[in-house]
Design a protein around this motif. Structure first.
Motif, PDB file in Angstrom:
ATOM      1  N   CYS A 193      26.754  28.278  83.171  1.00  0.00           N
ATOM      2  CA  CYS A 193      26.863  26.836  82.913  1.00  0.00           C
ATOM      3  C   CYS A 193      25.637  26.085  83.415  1.00  0.00           C
ATOM      4  N   LEU A 197      25.611  23.022  80.655  1.00  0.00           N
ATOM      5  CA  LEU A 197      26.912  22.596  80.129  1.00  0.00           C
ATOM      6  C   LEU A 197      27.432  21.403  80.935  1.00  0.00           C
ATOM      7  N   LEU A 250      33.269  19.984  81.020  1.00  0.00           N
ATOM      8  CA  LEU A 250      33.684  21.111  80.173  1.00  0.00           C
ATOM      9  C   LEU A 250      33.662  22.445  80.909  1.00  0.00           C
ATOM     10  N   ARG A 251      33.258  22.441  82.165  1.00  0.00           N
ATOM     11  CA  ARG A 251      33.078  23.705  82.876  1.00  0.00           C
ATOM     12  C   ARG A 251      34.403  24.353  83.268  1.00  0.00           C
ATOM     13  N   ASP A 297      37.148  25.670  81.849  1.00  0.00           N
ATOM     14  CA  ASP A 297      37.506  26.017  80.474  1.00  0.00           C
ATOM     15  C   ASP A 297      39.000  26.184  80.266  1.00  0.00           C
ATOM     16  N   THR A 322      35.142  23.618  75.140  1.00  0.00           N
ATOM     17  CA  THR A 322      34.085  24.310  75.879  1.00  0.00           C
ATOM     18  C   THR A 322      33.347  25.295  74.983  1.00  0.00           C
ATOM     19  N   THR A 323      34.101  26.019  74.179  1.00  0.00           N
ATOM     20  CA  THR A 323      33.486  26.968  73.252  1.00  0.00           C
ATOM     21  C   THR A 323      32.587  26.248  72.256  1.00  0.00           C
TER      22      THR A 323
END
Length: 372
Positions: free
Chosen positions: A259, A264, A268-269, A271, A278-279
């Motif tokens: 991440c 990222l 969103l970390r 998940d 996140t994907t």
């Protein structure tokens, strides 16, 4: 001295599962003799050719012998009996009942060689409702539910890149159980009959899915489990230039590093909150740069993430070259040489790396024949 030196194997198999098992035994020092019909097994005639034989046949039969026998000719079977009498292992890969019709079933063979290790390889085994059903690798992984765990979608179905049933369900269990039987024979003098069904071991490959289903009633579907595409931590993402990145950052420490490396967003970390979001974010980030850029980002980082290599790139990787995977030599009838098949035999058991070996010419070891 190699661990299987002095062990004699009589191999009636064709195509991949049995011949690869015989190759592994041969690479560990066993004396392996192929029994072929007079016109030879069909893989000899496959394309592309590499000298007199196909490249597939040459790779799978390095260092073996070849005798030709018309097994349908009862008179010709007398030529097999002396070979059986001195063999430690017999491997066959016909449908159930065929060896019995030929007069070469286990009960008959052990009258000639009482302590023989006799191994039969089939798709579904010697007994059961599917015993006589025809199939190939794709059928076995489909019938056992393994393929249902990840096959793409109706717009783009995906055929697995490896023959999982042939090698993982046929070759490897054959080698393992032959070695176990030989170990027991050393202690007790007792031979063995081994029934290898390629489909059976496919359930071993579904170990994690079986755990979820049997224990929790949560049977995974197509691409929706952690290890088949349902998690952003174990996923394949396209790059800007049409290459791909393999993410396997399952552990939290790897995930945190990944991440940070890709930038990222903090929200969103975690998940577990919204895996799809996140994907999607990772897909957009990775898709914004070329593969070589990502290679430079991930190389040397502890994040279990890398650019997917082509096979051509992989065989030239300094790591695998240093480990000597391609040092063993296969030679054809014209004297041309290429790396021999990498097999899961430790180097100290495999013999001389510089010893170039050939696949046998058809009938090279028939009485009066000339070795190839």
């Amino acid at each position: 001295m190699q661990p299987l030196s002095g062990i004699k194997v009589l191999d009636f198999t064709t195509l991949l599962p049995g011949p690869l098992a015989g190759l592994i035994l041969a690479e560990a020092g066993a004396d392996v003799t192929k029994v072929e019909r007079p016109e030879g097994e069909e893989i000899r005639r496959y394309a592309p050719r590499w000298g007199a034989e196909s490249i597939q046949f040459s790779l799978l039969n390095r260092g073996k012998k070849s005798v030709t026998v018309d097994l349908k000719d009862k008179a010709a079977l007398s030529r097999i009996e002396p070979l059986i009498a001195e063999s430690d292992v017999l491997i066959e890969q016909f449908r159930p009942g065929v060896m019995a019709r030929l007069g070469l079933d286990y009960d008959t063979v052990r009258k000639i060689r009482p302590n023989i290790v006799y191994c039969s390889i089939t798709g579904y085994g010697q007994h059961g409702p599917k015993a006589y059903v025809a199939g190939h690798d794709l059928n076995y992984i489909a019938e056992t539910g393994l393929l249902s765990l990840s096959f793409g979608n109706t717009g783009k179905t995906v055929v697995p890149p490896a023959l999982i049933a042939d090698i993982g369900g046929g070759t490897m269990p054959t080698v393992i159980n032959i070695l176990l039987a030989l170990l027991r024979r050393n202690a007790s003098g007792e031979g063995a009959y081994i029934d290898i069904a390629m489909a059976d071991t496919m359930f071993t490959y579904a170990w994690w899915a079986l755990g979820l289903g049997n224990a929790l009633g949560d049977w995974p579907g197509n691409g929706d489990a952690m290890l088949t595409g349902g998690s952003p931590r174990y996923q394949i993402f396209p790059t800007r230039d049409g290459r791909f990145v393999a993410v396997a950052a399952l552990e939290q420490k790897f995930w945190n590093t990944l991440c940070d490396l890709v930038g990222l967003e903090e929200r969103l970390r975690d998940d577990s909150v919204d895996p799809e979001a996140t994907t999607g974010a990772l897909r957009a980030i990775i898709g914004n740069r070329a593969a070589e850029e990502w290679r430079q980002v991930f190389d040397g980082q502890d994040c279990a993430t890398n650019v997917i290599r082509t096979l051509d790139e992989a065989v030239r990787d300094p790591h695998f070259l240093e480990r000597g995977l391609f040092d063993y030599v296969l030679e054809n009838d014209q004297g041309k040489r290429i790396p021999a098949m990498p097999v899961p035999v430790a180097p100290q058991f495999r013999g001389d790396r510089t010893d170039a070996k050939t696949a046998p010419a058809l009938g090279a070891d028939d009485e009066g024949g000339t070795a190839g």
